[in-house]
Design a protein around this motif. Sequence first.
Motif, PDB file in Angstrom:
ATOM      1  N   CYS A 102       0.847  -1.194   0.000  1.00 55.55           N
ATOM      2  CA  CYS A 102       0.000   0.000   0.000  1.00 55.55           C
ATOM      3  C   CYS A 102       0.880   1.240   0.000  1.00 55.55           C
ATOM      4  O   CYS A 102       1.794   1.356   0.819  1.00 55.55           O
ATOM      5  CB  CYS A 102      -0.889   0.038   1.239  1.00 55.55           C
ATOM      6  N   ALA A 104       0.783   5.591  -1.926  1.00 53.44           N
ATOM      7  CA  ALA A 104       0.279   6.545  -2.921  1.00 53.44           C
ATOM      8  C   ALA A 104      -1.226   6.375  -3.159  1.00 53.44           C
ATOM      9  O   ALA A 104      -1.707   6.553  -4.273  1.00 53.44           O
ATOM     10  CB  ALA A 104       1.062   6.419  -4.234  1.00 53.44           C
ATOM     11  N   GLY A 105      -1.947   5.983  -2.111  1.00 50.78           N
ATOM     12  CA  GLY A 105      -3.385   5.796  -2.233  1.00 50.78           C
ATOM     13  C   GLY A 105      -3.783   4.515  -2.942  1.00 50.78           C
ATOM     14  O   GLY A 105      -4.951   4.333  -3.291  1.00 50.78           O
ATOM     15  N   LEU A 106      -2.835   3.611  -3.156  1.00 48.16           N
ATOM     16  CA  LEU A 106      -3.097   2.359  -3.865  1.00 48.16           C
ATOM     17  C   LEU A 106      -2.782   1.174  -2.962  1.00 48.16           C
ATOM     18  O   LEU A 106      -1.850   1.227  -2.158  1.00 48.16           O
ATOM     19  CB  LEU A 106      -2.213   2.262  -5.113  1.00 48.16           C
ATOM     20  N   LEU A 125      -4.458   2.482 -13.733  1.00 43.07           N
ATOM     21  CA  LEU A 125      -4.462   3.750 -13.012  1.00 43.07           C
ATOM     22  C   LEU A 125      -5.072   4.854 -13.873  1.00 43.07           C
ATOM     23  O   LEU A 125      -4.842   4.913 -15.072  1.00 43.07           O
ATOM     24  CB  LEU A 125      -3.036   4.145 -12.621  1.00 43.07           C
ATOM     25  N   ASP A 126      -5.802   5.754 -13.217  1.00 39.06           N
ATOM     26  CA  ASP A 126      -6.309   6.929 -13.925  1.00 39.06           C
ATOM     27  C   ASP A 126      -5.255   8.031 -13.844  1.00 39.06           C
ATOM     28  O   ASP A 126      -4.208   7.872 -13.190  1.00 39.06           O
ATOM     29  CB  ASP A 126      -7.673   7.366 -13.377  1.00 39.06           C
ATOM     30  N   GLN A 129      -4.189   9.077 -10.308  1.00 39.49           N
ATOM     31  CA  GLN A 129      -3.396   8.048  -9.640  1.00 39.49           C
ATOM     32  C   GLN A 129      -1.993   7.971 -10.227  1.00 39.49           C
ATOM     33  O   GLN A 129      -1.021   7.767  -9.494  1.00 39.49           O
ATOM     34  CB  GLN A 129      -4.095   6.694  -9.761  1.00 39.49           C
ATOM     35  N   THR A 132       0.031  10.916  -8.788  1.00 44.23           N
ATOM     36  CA  THR A 132       0.382  10.666  -7.386  1.00 44.23           C
ATOM     37  C   THR A 132       1.470   9.602  -7.272  1.00 44.23           C
ATOM     38  O   THR A 132       2.437   9.761  -6.521  1.00 44.23           O
ATOM     39  CB  THR A 132      -0.866  10.247  -6.592  1.00 44.23           C
ATOM     40  N   ALA A 133       1.330   8.515  -8.027  1.00 44.33           N
ATOM     41  CA  ALA A 133       2.305   7.424  -7.953  1.00 44.33           C
ATOM     42  C   ALA A 133       3.663   7.845  -8.511  1.00 44.33           C
ATOM     43  O   ALA A 133       4.710   7.458  -7.972  1.00 44.33           O
ATOM     44  CB  ALA A 133       1.774   6.192  -8.678  1.00 44.33           C
TER      45      ALA A 133
END
Length: 144
Positions: A102, A104-106, A125-126, A129, A132-133
């Motif tokens: 987990c 980067a919000g993933l 990923l959009d 995402q 952020t990643a």
Amino acid sequence: MNETIEKFGHPATLVADYHYWVVLLRPAQPTLGSLVLAAKSDATAFAALPPPAFVELARVVSDVEGALRDAVAFARINYLMLMMVDPNVHFHVIPRYEGERCAAGLTIADTGWPKMPVLGDAVELDAGQIETAVEWLKGYWPKA
């Protein structure tokens, strides 16, 4: 940049830029931190790369492995040179681990562990995402 690099979302997916290589976030993540390591050359055969690209590759691989070790604590790392659909020289870099990671919000599980990576189970990923990643991984990258 060549067609393969553009297909993998450059410049939005750019994590690190070298003279002969780029490191991109893989937009479809079979495991957290999956990357594409792509030669900037138009070469479609590994042996066709210029000799200095091979020299630089040692540094790039060291940077990739150091950053991913810190970012996702992989147990193994897979370099897949598939080049079936995307013809220019590139590797899919898949950090491997048991369970999930987990950041980067993933949250992404390695569904193939301990066997081959399951690329078909990748999390798409959009744009948000990806942004952020990419920033998350850049934070682990060695300073030039």
